[in-house]
Design a protein around this motif. Structure first.
Motif, PDB file in Angstrom:
ATOM      1  N   ASN A  27       0.826  -1.215   0.000  1.00 14.01           N
ATOM      2  CA  ASN A  27       0.000   0.000   0.000  1.00 14.01           C
ATOM      3  C   ASN A  27       0.854   1.256   0.000  1.00 14.01           C
ATOM      4  O   ASN A  27       0.442   2.306  -0.490  1.00 14.01           O
ATOM      5  N   ARG A  28       2.056   1.125   0.562  1.00 11.62           N
ATOM      6  CA  ARG A  28       2.965   2.279   0.640  1.00 11.62           C
ATOM      7  C   ARG A  28       3.790   2.442  -0.628  1.00 11.62           C
ATOM      8  O   ARG A  28       4.714   3.226  -0.690  1.00 11.62           O
ATOM      9  N   ASN A  29       3.473   1.620  -1.616  1.00 13.93           N
ATOM     10  CA  ASN A  29       4.171   1.619  -2.916  1.00 13.93           C
ATOM     11  C   ASN A  29       5.558   1.008  -2.833  1.00 13.93           C
ATOM     12  O   ASN A  29       6.427   1.324  -3.646  1.00 13.93           O
ATOM     13  N   LEU A  30       5.756   0.137  -1.844  1.00 12.83           N
ATOM     14  CA  LEU A  30       6.967  -0.689  -1.802  1.00 12.83           C
ATOM     15  C   LEU A  30       6.649  -1.996  -2.524  1.00 12.83           C
ATOM     16  O   LEU A  30       5.499  -2.451  -2.533  1.00 12.83           O
ATOM     17  N   SER A  31       7.679  -2.604  -3.124  1.00 16.28           N
ATOM     18  CA  SER A  31       7.460  -3.819  -3.920  1.00 16.28           C
ATOM     19  C   SER A  31       8.146  -5.017  -3.282  1.00 16.28           C
ATOM     20  O   SER A  31       9.207  -4.880  -2.671  1.00 16.28           O
ATOM     21  N   VAL A  32       7.525  -6.180  -3.467  1.00 16.74           N
ATOM     22  CA  VAL A  32       8.151  -7.437  -3.049  1.00 16.74           C
ATOM     23  C   VAL A  32       9.114  -7.859  -4.156  1.00 16.74           C
ATOM     24  O   VAL A  32       8.689  -8.128  -5.289  1.00 16.74           O
ATOM     25  N   ALA A  33      10.406  -7.897  -3.841  1.00 17.58           N
ATOM     26  CA  ALA A  33      11.421  -8.269  -4.837  1.00 17.58           C
ATOM     27  C   ALA A  33      11.796  -9.747  -4.727  1.00 17.58           C
ATOM     28  O   ALA A  33      12.348 -10.326  -5.665  1.00 17.58           O
ATOM     29  N   ALA A  34      11.526 -10.345  -3.565  1.00 15.75           N
ATOM     30  CA  ALA A  34      11.748 -11.785  -3.343  1.00 15.75           C
ATOM     31  C   ALA A  34      10.976 -12.152  -2.087  1.00 15.75           C
ATOM     32  O   ALA A  34      10.790 -11.309  -1.199  1.00 15.75           O
ATOM     33  N   MET A  35      10.517 -13.422  -2.018  1.00 17.98           N
ATOM     34  CA  MET A  35       9.707 -13.831  -0.858  1.00 17.98           C
ATOM     35  C   MET A  35       9.743 -15.342  -0.730  1.00 17.98           C
ATOM     36  O   MET A  35       9.592 -16.043  -1.728  1.00 17.98           O
ATOM     37  N   LYS A  36       9.981 -15.846   0.500  1.00 22.26           N
ATOM     38  CA  LYS A  36       9.892 -17.291   0.696  1.00 22.26           C
ATOM     39  C   LYS A  36       9.412 -17.633   2.103  1.00 22.26           C
ATOM     40  O   LYS A  36       9.777 -16.970   3.070  1.00 22.26           O
ATOM     41  N   LEU A  37       8.561 -18.666   2.168  1.00 24.82           N
ATOM     42  CA  LEU A  37       8.105 -19.236   3.441  1.00 24.82           C
ATOM     43  C   LEU A  37       9.051 -20.379   3.746  1.00 24.82           C
ATOM     44  O   LEU A  37       9.256 -21.256   2.905  1.00 24.82           O
ATOM     45  N   MET A  38       9.654 -20.360   4.942  1.00 26.27           N
ATOM     46  CA  MET A  38      10.723 -21.316   5.196  1.00 26.27           C
ATOM     47  C   MET A  38      10.860 -21.622   6.684  1.00 26.27           C
ATOM     48  O   MET A  38      10.409 -20.853   7.528  1.00 26.27           O
ATOM     49  N   ASN A  39      11.499 -22.747   6.989  1.00 31.84           N
ATOM     50  CA  ASN A  39      11.985 -23.019   8.334  1.00 31.84           C
ATOM     51  C   ASN A  39      13.448 -22.598   8.351  1.00 31.84           C
ATOM     52  O   ASN A  39      14.265 -23.167   7.622  1.00 31.84           O
ATOM     53  N   ALA A  40      13.783 -21.617   9.172  1.00 31.20           N
ATOM     54  CA  ALA A  40      15.138 -21.064   9.149  1.00 31.20           C
ATOM     55  C   ALA A  40      16.122 -22.019   9.816  1.00 31.20           C
ATOM     56  O   ALA A  40      15.819 -22.635  10.837  1.00 31.20           O
ATOM     57  N   GLU A  41      17.305 -22.121   9.226  1.00 35.64           N
ATOM     58  CA  GLU A  41      18.413 -22.855   9.854  1.00 35.64           C
ATOM     59  C   GLU A  41      18.911 -22.054  11.053  1.00 35.64           C
ATOM     60  O   GLU A  41      19.043 -20.822  10.977  1.00 35.64           O
ATOM     61  N   ARG A  42      19.220 -22.752  12.136  1.00 37.13           N
ATOM     62  CA  ARG A  42      19.738 -22.056  13.326  1.00 37.13           C
ATOM     63  C   ARG A  42      21.018 -21.269  12.997  1.00 37.13           C
ATOM     64  O   ARG A  42      21.211 -20.145  13.467  1.00 37.13           O
ATOM     65  N   SER A  43      21.875 -21.841  12.165  1.00 36.04           N
ATOM     66  CA  SER A  43      23.140 -21.159  11.840  1.00 36.04           C
ATOM     67  C   SER A  43      22.873 -19.832  11.114  1.00 36.04           C
ATOM     68  O   SER A  43      23.586 -18.841  11.329  1.00 36.04           O
ATOM     69  N   THR A  44      21.839 -19.796  10.281  1.00 34.24           N
ATOM     70  CA  THR A  44      21.492 -18.549   9.580  1.00 34.24           C
ATOM     71  C   THR A  44      20.990 -17.508  10.575  1.00 34.24           C
ATOM     72  O   THR A  44      21.373 -16.335  10.526  1.00 34.24           O
ATOM     73  N   VAL A  45      20.144 -17.958  11.509  1.00 40.10           N
ATOM     74  CA  VAL A  45      19.581 -17.039  12.499  1.00 40.10           C
ATOM     75  C   VAL A  45      20.692 -16.490  13.407  1.00 40.10           C
ATOM     76  O   VAL A  45      20.720 -15.302  13.744  1.00 40.10           O
ATOM     77  N   GLU A  46      21.635 -17.360  13.789  1.00 38.95           N
ATOM     78  CA  GLU A  46      22.740 -16.895  14.647  1.00 38.95           C
ATOM     79  C   GLU A  46      23.597 -15.863  13.920  1.00 38.95           C
ATOM     80  O   GLU A  46      24.052 -14.891  14.515  1.00 38.95           O
ATOM     81  N   LYS A  47      23.806 -16.062  12.607  1.00 40.84           N
ATOM     82  CA  LYS A  47      24.557 -15.052  11.836  1.00 40.84           C
ATOM     83  C   LYS A  47      23.737 -13.755  11.746  1.00 40.84           C
ATOM     84  O   LYS A  47      24.266 -12.652  11.875  1.00 40.84           O
TER      85      LYS A  47
END
Ligand code: CMP
Length: 137
Positions: A27-47
């Motif tokens: 609505n604010r005129n921002l665009s979705v450039a990429a999107m994914k529904l996922m279970n995050a890896e703990r190592s990614t979250v820690e980084k």
């Protein structure tokens, strides 16, 4: 044109707020450039939260981000970093203004529904971390 990273945390996904949050950005005129529904890896979250590694809430916030599905997305548009942060509201929902995502839908800092990059440098690093495959738009 800027790009920034948004995570819809497990609470936002389980409460079926993916559409509501995305709608507010679009609505604010921002665009979705990429999107994914996922279970995050703990190592990614820690980084992702590395700057908070010495804070007492680090373990809990990493547990939370890996407790269920999240949505990772890249949002693009003019002044996207600041525009997204103001759409989300203050990190602590009790300080977030009504009309913001957190001001309207959240009550506590540990379940504040979304993450968005703090500045342009963080946005670049976080987009590379979560979308190493690259973005679509
Ligand atoms: P986020 O923007 O994802 O960045 C760090 C997260 O840690 C923050 O949102 C909160 O969800 C969480 N958090 C939990 N406790 C605190 C705290 N005391 N101060 C800041 N962030 C906290």
């Amino acid at each position: 044109m800027e790009k920034t990273l948004v995570l819809i945390k497990p609470g936002g996904v389980s409460r079926n707020l993916i559409g509501e949050i995305t709608k507010r950005l679009e609505n604010r005129n921002l665009s979705v450039a990429a999107m994914k529904l996922m279970n995050a890896e703990r190592s990614t979250v820690e980084k992702h939260y590395a700057e908070h590694a010495s804070r007492p809430f680090f373990g809990e916030v990493c547990d939370y981000l890996t407790s269920g599905p999240i949505v990772a997305m890249v949002i693009s548009g003019a002044n996207a970093v600041k525009a997204v942060r103001s759409t989300m509201g203050a990190t602590n929902p009790v300080e977030a203004a009504p009309g913001t995502v957190r001001g309207d839908f959240a009550l506590t800092i540990d379940d504040n529904l979304v993450h968005s990059s703090a500045d342009a440098d963080a946005a670049k690093a976080e987009i590379e971390l979560w979308f190493s495959e690259g973005t679509v738009k």
